[in-house]
Structures are given as structure tokens and as C-alpha cells.
Enzyme design. Structure first.
Site, PDB file in Angstrom:
ATOM      1  N   GLU A  93       0.835  -1.195   0.000  1.00  0.00           N
ATOM      2  CA  GLU A  93       0.000   0.000   0.000  1.00  0.00           C
ATOM      3  C   GLU A  93       0.876   1.253   0.000  1.00  0.00           C
ATOM      4  O   GLU A  93       1.972   1.255   0.564  1.00  0.00           O
ATOM      5  CB  GLU A  93      -0.878   0.009   1.259  1.00  0.00           C
ATOM      6  CG  GLU A  93      -1.910  -1.105   1.235  1.00  0.00           C
ATOM      7  CD  GLU A  93      -2.735  -1.207   2.515  1.00  0.00           C
ATOM      8  OE1 GLU A  93      -3.893  -1.627   2.399  1.00  0.00           O
ATOM      9  OE2 GLU A  93      -2.237  -0.886   3.607  1.00  0.00           O
ATOM     10  N   CYS A 120       1.962  -2.146  15.553  1.00  0.00           N
ATOM     11  CA  CYS A 120       1.909  -1.873  14.113  1.00  0.00           C
ATOM     12  C   CYS A 120       1.270  -3.020  13.327  1.00  0.00           C
ATOM     13  O   CYS A 120       1.641  -4.179  13.480  1.00  0.00           O
ATOM     14  CB  CYS A 120       3.333  -1.620  13.612  1.00  0.00           C
ATOM     15  SG  CYS A 120       3.464  -1.499  11.838  1.00  0.00           S
ATOM     16  N   GLY A 158       7.030  -1.647   5.956  1.00  0.00           N
ATOM     17  CA  GLY A 158       8.421  -2.112   5.989  1.00  0.00           C
ATOM     18  C   GLY A 158       9.389  -1.133   6.634  1.00  0.00           C
ATOM     19  O   GLY A 158       9.076   0.032   6.863  1.00  0.00           O
ATOM     20  N   GLU A 159      10.570  -1.645   6.926  1.00  0.00           N
ATOM     21  CA  GLU A 159      11.665  -0.837   7.476  1.00  0.00           C
ATOM     22  C   GLU A 159      12.631  -0.566   6.318  1.00  0.00           C
ATOM     23  O   GLU A 159      13.329  -1.482   5.853  1.00  0.00           O
ATOM     24  CB  GLU A 159      12.347  -1.620   8.618  1.00  0.00           C
ATOM     25  CG  GLU A 159      13.734  -1.165   9.001  1.00  0.00           C
ATOM     26  CD  GLU A 159      13.842   0.311   9.386  1.00  0.00           C
ATOM     27  OE1 GLU A 159      13.080   0.767  10.251  1.00  0.00           O
ATOM     28  OE2 GLU A 159      14.703   1.008   8.808  1.00  0.00           O
ATOM     29  N   SER A 190      12.352   7.111   7.025  1.00  0.00           N
ATOM     30  CA  SER A 190      12.023   6.810   8.420  1.00  0.00           C
ATOM     31  C   SER A 190      12.598   5.444   8.804  1.00  0.00           C
ATOM     32  O   SER A 190      12.550   4.502   8.020  1.00  0.00           O
ATOM     33  CB  SER A 190      10.496   6.792   8.560  1.00  0.00           C
ATOM     34  OG  SER A 190      10.139   6.363   9.834  1.00  0.00           O
ATOM     35  N   SER A 212      11.963   6.369  14.726  1.00  0.00           N
ATOM     36  CA  SER A 212      10.852   6.018  15.620  1.00  0.00           C
ATOM     37  C   SER A 212      11.416   5.831  17.013  1.00  0.00           C
ATOM     38  O   SER A 212      12.242   4.952  17.238  1.00  0.00           O
ATOM     39  CB  SER A 212      10.189   4.721  15.162  1.00  0.00           C
ATOM     40  OG  SER A 212       9.782   4.857  13.834  1.00  0.00           O
ATOM     41  N   LEU A 213      10.952   6.648  17.937  1.00  0.00           N
ATOM     42  CA  LEU A 213      11.540   6.642  19.280  1.00  0.00           C
ATOM     43  C   LEU A 213      10.615   5.939  20.284  1.00  0.00           C
ATOM     44  O   LEU A 213      10.968   4.913  20.849  1.00  0.00           O
ATOM     45  CB  LEU A 213      11.816   8.104  19.669  1.00  0.00           C
ATOM     46  CG  LEU A 213      12.385   8.448  21.021  1.00  0.00           C
ATOM     47  CD1 LEU A 213      13.622   7.621  21.346  1.00  0.00           C
ATOM     48  CD2 LEU A 213      12.746   9.925  21.069  1.00  0.00           C
ATOM     49  N   HIS A 288      -3.253   5.017  16.728  1.00  0.00           N
ATOM     50  CA  HIS A 288      -4.472   4.576  16.042  1.00  0.00           C
ATOM     51  C   HIS A 288      -4.685   3.107  16.354  1.00  0.00           C
ATOM     52  O   HIS A 288      -3.860   2.270  15.981  1.00  0.00           O
ATOM     53  CB  HIS A 288      -4.329   4.794  14.528  1.00  0.00           C
ATOM     54  CG  HIS A 288      -3.967   6.206  14.199  1.00  0.00           C
ATOM     55  ND1 HIS A 288      -2.721   6.568  13.745  1.00  0.00           N
ATOM     56  CD2 HIS A 288      -4.679   7.344  14.322  1.00  0.00           C
ATOM     57  CE1 HIS A 288      -2.680   7.881  13.576  1.00  0.00           C
ATOM     58  NE2 HIS A 288      -3.858   8.371  13.920  1.00  0.00           N
ATOM     59  N   CYS A 331      -0.710   6.203  10.384  1.00  0.00           N
ATOM     60  CA  CYS A 331       0.522   5.595  10.886  1.00  0.00           C
ATOM     61  C   CYS A 331       0.281   4.268  11.584  1.00  0.00           C
ATOM     62  O   CYS A 331      -0.568   4.172  12.458  1.00  0.00           O
ATOM     63  CB  CYS A 331       1.150   6.525  11.915  1.00  0.00           C
ATOM     64  SG  CYS A 331       2.252   7.669  11.193  1.00  0.00           S
TER      65      CYS A 331
HETATM   66  S1  SF4 Z   1       9.538  -1.172  11.555  1.00  0.00           S
HETATM   67 FE1  SF4 Z   1       7.807   0.123  10.942  1.00  0.00          FE
HETATM   68  S2  SF4 Z   1       6.602  -1.198   9.554  1.00  0.00           S
HETATM   69 FE2  SF4 Z   1       8.001  -2.545  10.687  1.00  0.00          FE
HETATM   70  S3  SF4 Z   1       6.816  -3.279  12.445  1.00  0.00           S
HETATM   71 FE3  SF4 Z   1       7.959  -1.453  13.136  1.00  0.00          FE
HETATM   72  S4  SF4 Z   1       6.566   0.280  12.795  1.00  0.00           S
HETATM   73 FE4  SF4 Z   1       5.764  -1.453  11.611  1.00  0.00          FE
END
Ligand code: SF4
Length: 343
Positions: A93, A120, A158-159, A190, A212-213, A288, A331
Site C-alpha cells: 500500500e 503496528c 516495511g523498514e 524513516s 521512531s523513538l 491509532h 501511521c
Molecule cells: S519497523 Fe515500521 S513497519 Fe516494521 S513493524 Fe515497526 S513500525 Fe511497523
């Protein structure tokens, strides 16, 4: 028979390698990248300034993976979530977010994700594969709003830094003169803090980085994000402090607000200590809810209080507007685990 390769996503140097192997003149590489990334052609036959023989030769071994989305959902706030088919039976997506001053595309870099952040949806889906640079670029080129886009964020499924090679190729095409010539200041990568990947992005691009903290404390962060074990946030911050990150590049931290979990005065103080001396900003994000996860978002009052306290401590902090929640496009809500039987 060997499978045809996707020309889309190849960098200028890779195209140059192809043309020199085929004994084509050096300028053919420029002609091909022009067709791919400036004229955005979907077929090798249309590359009319290449000889017929060259086109036939390329056609035998390559294709151009420009494919439109197979479906979309429209949110009441104007956000649009697109579904793309990738590889033979998988889906990803991408989210188009229109605002008054800009239009952002949230781009996926993997099918699912193996990082397992507990809040997530993509993480719940598990990991189904890396996207190629062609599949990543196709999202940008094939959304109907492609020409309107002003900002690009790698915050979809994804990362990105678990797929660094393909990400760097994508950034090369996006920011180089042979490609889209976009300013790196329009692009944000990110990450949950994969240090080797961050090192490469810092060395090889000038794009912004968002980390992402979600908690300044090791044990608490590890409960939310298993990556804390391999790459503790303290190490990530020390790494960033050790880099002379140029002034153009913005470093920001994403902080999802979980009620009663990471939204107290103790967390304000922890964040202040952790980020002391680093030029950065913090984005607070409402949580969310997703099925099967018991967390709740902090209430509005607490979020406002948290922002004020952090700003008072000298940490530039903003609250991110929630977009596309009604269509599961906000998110942490992206997932294609239901789409297996689609089409
Ligand atoms: S790295 Fe990003 S996409 Fe992967 S589980 Fe964590 S928040 Fe979700």
C-alpha cells in the site's frame, strides 16, 4: 529461459553497464534514463531515438515495470490509500496525503515487515519480501497524483533500512539529474534506528531522517520495539551526535503517544536527557487502535501538555495531524494480509 529484468529502478551507472555490454554508444544510457525517468515511458518500443536493433535486443532481456495501482480507498479527509500488486501474488500500500501547502506520498519499501513493533499492523502481517527499487519507484510514478507530489516519506510498509541497497538506488534515481532531479529536502527516510543503514543514508544521500523513538527508556522501548535489543536508542543517539550532520538535513523523532505508557513527566525528563545536545525535532503522533492490540492513545489534553513540556525544555515538538484513519491509512495501520485472494 532466464527471466526478464526490470529496467525501472536501475541507476544511470547500471544502465551504462547494460549499454556498454551491448556495444551501444555511451549516449544511449542517457537516452534510456530520459525515457525511463523524464518521459516515464512504459515500453521499450517507444524509445524511438534508439535503433530498432537496440530496442529489440533490450526487449528480449528487459521490461519496464510501470504498473498502475489495482485499487484505492478514499478517506473522508481526502487521503487516498493505493493498493499495488508486486511480485506475482503480493500486495503493498502507498498513501497519498493532500494538504493545503503540499502533497505527500507515503511509500512502502517492503511487503510486510519483520521488525515486530507491537503496535503496528504491518508488523503483525509478518515479512513477505523486499521491494526492488523499480517496485518502490513505481509507487511514485504510478499514483494518479504523481505530478502533484511535493514530499516523499518512506514511512509505509516495511523498514527501509532493512532494504538499504534498494532504498539507496531509489534515492539516487529520485535526486539525480538523470532521474527526477528532486531536492533531497523533500524526502524523508524513516527508520526504527538501524545504525548501519543510517550510516549509509547519511554518507550517500542528503535526505532527512526520521527515527521512531516511542520511549526514552531501554526496557520500556524494548517492550514496544524489539529492535531496541540490537540497536539501543542510546547508541542511535550517540551515533547521530558523532556525525557532523549537515544543517540542511533534518533529524526528527517520531513519538506515538500511548495512554499511561509513555506520556508522563518521567518520559518528558527522559527525552530531555536523551536528546540533549542533538539538533532535532519531535513529532508526537496519536496512536491509532488496531485489532488485537490493547493500547489506547493518550487523550488530547495529555498530548498538548506533553508537547508544551517538551517545548519548554527546549525540544522543538509538534503534533502530527492524523490522516486517513477511517480507511486504515494512518501511521501503523498499513497491512495487505487480507489481499491474498484479490484479483
Ligand atoms: S519497523 Fe515500521 S513497519 Fe516494521 S513493524 Fe515497526 S513500525 Fe511497523
Amino acid at each position: 529461459m532466464t527471466e526478464k529484468e526490470n529496467l525501472l529502478g536501475k541507476t544511470y551507472n547500471e544502465i551504462l553497464e547494460i549499454t556498454s555490454t551491448r556495444k551501444l554508444p555511451e549516449y544511449a544510457a542517457k537516452q534510456i534514463t530520459d525515457w525511463l525517468y523524464k518521459k516515464k515511458t512504459g515500453s521499450i518500443e517507444q524509445m524511438s531515438n534508439l535503433s530498432k536493433e537496440a530496442r529489440l535486443g533490450l526487449h528480449a532481456d528487459y521490461y519496464i515495470g510501470l504498473t498502475p495501482p489495482v485499487d484505492f480507498q478514499l478517506s473522508t479527509d481526502g487521503t487516498k490509500k493505493y493498493l499495488f500488486k508486486v511480485k506475482s501474488d503480493k500486495f503493498i500500500e502507498s498513501v497519498f496525503i493532500p494538504e493545503s501547502e503540499r502533497a505527500t506520498l507515503c511509500i512502502s519499501s517492503q511487503v510486510g515487515c519483520k521488525m515486530g513493533c507491537v503496535f503496528c499492523m504491518t508488523g503483525k502481517q509478518g515479512f513477505l519480501g523486499n521491494l526492488t527499487s523499480g517496485e518502490i519507484l513505481n509507487q511514485i510514478m504510478s499514483v494518479p497524483e504523481s505530478e502533484k507530489l511535493s514530499n516523499y516519506v518512506f514511512m509505509g510498509m516495511g523498514e527501509p533500512l532493512a532494504n538499504t541497497e534498494q532504498l539507496l538506488k531509489t534515492l539516487d534515481v529520485m535526486t539525480s539529474a538523470y532521474g527526477f532531479s528532486l531536492s533531497p529536502s523533500r524526502i524523508t527516510v524513516s527508520t526504527i534506528g538501524i545504525i548501519p543503514g543510517m550510516e549509509q543514508v547519511i554518507e550517500r544521500s542528503r535526505c532527512h531522517i526520521a527515527i521512531s523513538l516511542h520511549s526514552p527508556f531501554e526496557t520500556e522501548r524494548q517492550e514496544l520495539m524489539p529492535v531496541e535489543k540490537a540497536f539501543p536508542i542510546k547508541r542511535v543517539i550517540d551515533f547521530l551526535k558523532s556525525k557532523s550532520v549537515d544543517k540542511q538535513r533534518k533529524i526528527s523523532f517520531e513519538y506515538i503517544m500511548f495512554k499511561g505508557i509513555n506520556d508522563t513527566a518521567r518520559h518528558v525528563n527522559g527525552l530531555t536527557r536523551l536528546l540533549n545536545g542533538l539538533r532535532c525535532r519531535i513529532n508526537l503522533i496519536r496512536y491509532h487502535s488496531i485489532p488485537g492490540v490493547a493500547f489506547e492513545s493518550s487523550d488530547e489534553e495529555t498530548i498538548q501538555w506533553f508537547r508544551t513540556r517538551l517545548n519548554e525544555k527546549g525540544l522543538l515538538t509538534t503534533i502530527r495531524a492524523s490522516r486517513g484513519k477511517d480507511i486504515f491509512a494512518a501511521c501503523g495501520m498499513l497491512s495487505t494480509s487480507q489481499e491474498k485472494s484479490f484479483l
